[in-house]
Design an enzyme around this catalytic site. Structure first.
Site, PDB file in Angstrom:
ATOM      1  N   ASN A  94      -1.990   3.515  11.961  1.00  0.00           N
ATOM      2  CA  ASN A  94      -2.926   3.307  10.854  1.00  0.00           C
ATOM      3  C   ASN A  94      -3.104   1.850  10.426  1.00  0.00           C
ATOM      4  O   ASN A  94      -4.157   1.461   9.944  1.00  0.00           O
ATOM      5  CB  ASN A  94      -2.562   4.180   9.653  1.00  0.00           C
ATOM      6  CG  ASN A  94      -1.127   3.986   9.187  1.00  0.00           C
ATOM      7  OD1 ASN A  94      -0.307   3.385   9.872  1.00  0.00           O
ATOM      8  ND2 ASN A  94      -0.816   4.503   8.009  1.00  0.00           N
ATOM      9  N   GLU A 137      10.491   3.532   8.019  1.00  0.00           N
ATOM     10  CA  GLU A 137       9.435   3.754   7.027  1.00  0.00           C
ATOM     11  C   GLU A 137       8.690   5.010   7.450  1.00  0.00           C
ATOM     12  O   GLU A 137       7.954   5.006   8.433  1.00  0.00           O
ATOM     13  CB  GLU A 137       8.489   2.558   6.971  1.00  0.00           C
ATOM     14  CG  GLU A 137       7.363   2.724   5.976  1.00  0.00           C
ATOM     15  CD  GLU A 137       6.331   1.618   6.081  1.00  0.00           C
ATOM     16  OE1 GLU A 137       5.215   1.819   5.582  1.00  0.00           O
ATOM     17  OE2 GLU A 137       6.629   0.558   6.675  1.00  0.00           O
ATOM     18  N   CYS A 169       0.799   6.252   4.374  1.00  0.00           N
ATOM     19  CA  CYS A 169       1.994   6.885   3.797  1.00  0.00           C
ATOM     20  C   CYS A 169       2.028   6.715   2.287  1.00  0.00           C
ATOM     21  O   CYS A 169       2.612   7.522   1.567  1.00  0.00           O
ATOM     22  CB  CYS A 169       3.268   6.322   4.438  1.00  0.00           C
ATOM     23  SG  CYS A 169       3.493   4.550   4.213  1.00  0.00           S
TER      24      CYS A 169
END
Length: 476
Positions: free
Chosen positions: A154, A250, A284
């Site tokens: 992304n 992450e 996220c």
């Protein structure tokens, strides 16, 4: 039919192909738009050995010398930002303006990292406080060694640079693996690095399907640090395979926006829409559920519907607000979450239509705790609305999540905001703004299944180094 972009891996400072390819599919057209090498175990192991061999000489270079050659890469990224943005539009269906912004943000990240590294100094301690006379300890930060950097689809520039540059400027060598969807961008960055004076072997870029080479990548005994951004499932698998390696993970989020009855609903709705639907919700840190006081739920929902209706939907080339999600598998997963909620009594307010990989922005009201949409991360343009009767219920719903990345609180009462923020089990709480990563020099961390370790420029640098002490002892 688009021209097929073909990129090479980078091993020991040289472009590398082996004649075996992974095809990259356009989210917009579902056509093949690129190829990257499908590397084998032997080739990946070679990259690690080369990185290991090159690291010590790189670490011995003075800091300003490392910065000088890495700055050459930064300048090339800047001068090629249009091409990089074009690849993002093609490969991940990101709007072109957002793609340009991502490149520019990454250049700023590099500059700040250089300056922050200059401010990391050795620490000196005397032994007097422990009644240890004639003892002086000098502790400097030294690189850990070989870093495996794995970036997601992304933010294929920013979340690659935020791993690679801190690792390199701190004196580590890097083996970089971009996400399969994102490999064209990642390997293009590597080819720009090849054109600089970065010593051969210090930075290497490999490619292949994660399902085929994932374990090969993370199990190599020469790895000292793994920095990974991606799904919780993959992150947990990496952790299980790499018990003796330092890790920065992450992972996912189910970030709530908690809206109190006294909030400025118009401003709140604008920030929720931006937080939930930017890049089609494929972040996220996107707002992935709205927890709103029942007294103002209908009023807020009405404003949200009006704002969602104004979002532009279409191709990334046209800089639409909503563009195709990354693949058809994601479409089906999100549709499954929506269907489960509707079957259990939720109400579709707007959206819930699909054309190929293009999903209309969707608001689902009356979401309850027995629905998957209340808990699972959709990673797409759908936002559930959950009402609460009091603050205790809101905090309980927020904290029941297996994720703990970010949260937002909207209220005009600073006392309420701070009181709730203290009780939320999450890495960061934003008051009267959307959940978001950054500014990039802020610490960025998640708890529970949202991650391990801290990022942000200073914290990332520290994560790639360890203190090493020299203790001086003398006699009077």
């Amino acid at each position: 039919m688009n021209k097929i972009e073909q990129m090479s891996a980078l091993i020991n400072g040289q472009s590398y192909q082996n004649g075996k390819w992974v095809e990259i599919i356009s989210p917009t057209t579902n056509e093949v738009i690129g190829q990257v090498p499908a590397l084998t175990k032997n080739e990946i192991d070679k990259a690690y050995q080369i990185a290991f061999d090159a690291q010590k000489l790189w670490a011995e270079m003075p800091l300003l010398a490392r910065i000088k050659v890495l700055n050459q890469w930064k300048e090339l990224i800047t001068s090629h930002k249009e091409k990089i943005a074009d690849l993002m539009v093609l490969e991940i269906a990101k709007g072109r303006k957002a793609a340009i912004t991502e490149v520019e943000r990454s250049v700023m990240y590099i500059d700040y990292t250089f300056e922050e590294m200059k401010r990391i100094h050795p620490r000196a301690y005397n032994g007097d406080s422990w009644n240890a006379k004639n003892k002086l300890g000098i502790f400097e930060y030294v690189p850990k060694g070989v870093v495996l950097a794995i970036s997601p689809f992304n933010y294929p520039v920013n979340l690659a640079i935020s791993k690679i540059i801190p690792a390199l400027v701190a004196g580590n060598s890097v083996v970089f693996k971009p996400a399969s969807q994102g490999s064209l961008v990642g390997l293009y960055l590597a080819q720009l690095a090849k054109a600089t004076e970065i010593p051969a072997g210090v930075f290497n870029a490999v490619s292949g399907k994660g399902s085929e080479i994932g374990d090969i990548l993370v199990e190599n005994p020469l790895i000292n640090v793994i920095s990974f951004t991606g799904s919780p499932e993959v992150g947990k698998h990496i952790a299980s395979k790499s018990l003796k390696v330092d890790m920065i993970l992450e992972l996912g989020g189910k970030d709530p926006a908690i809206v109190l009855a006294d909030a400025d609903l118009e401003d709140t709705a604008s920030k929720i829409i931006k937080g939930a639907f930017s890049y089609s919700g494929q972040r996220c840190t996107a707002i992935k559920r709205v927890l709103v006081d029942a007294k103002v739920k209908n009023q807020l929902a009405k404003i949200l519907v009006a704002k969602v209706a104004k979002l532009s939907v279409g191709k990334p080339e046209d800089d639409c607000d909503i563009t195709p999600v990354i693949d058809n598998k994601t479409v089906k997963y999100i549709q499954g979450l929506i269907s489960d909620a509707l079957k259990k009594g939720a109400k579709n307010l707007i959206g819930n239509k699909v054309e190929g990989n293009l999903m209309m922005p969707t608001l689902i009201d009356n979401v309850k705790e027995n629905m998957k949409l209340a808990w699972e991360e959709p990673f797409g343009p759908v936002l559930p609305i959950i009402s609460f009767k009091d603050i205790e219920q809101a905090i309980s719903i927020a904290n029941k999540s297996e994720y703990g990345l970010q949260a937002a609180i909207f209220t005009t009462n600073i006392n309420s905001a701070l009181s709730i923020a203290k009780r939320l089990e999450t890495g960061t709480v934003n008051i009267n703004d959307q959940t978001q990563r950054g500014p990039d020099h802020f610490p960025f961390t998640g708890i529970k299944d949202s991650g391990l370790g801290a990022q942000g420029i200073h914290d990332s640098l520290i994560s790639f180094m360890r203190p090493k002490g020299i203790v001086l002892n003398w006699k009077d």
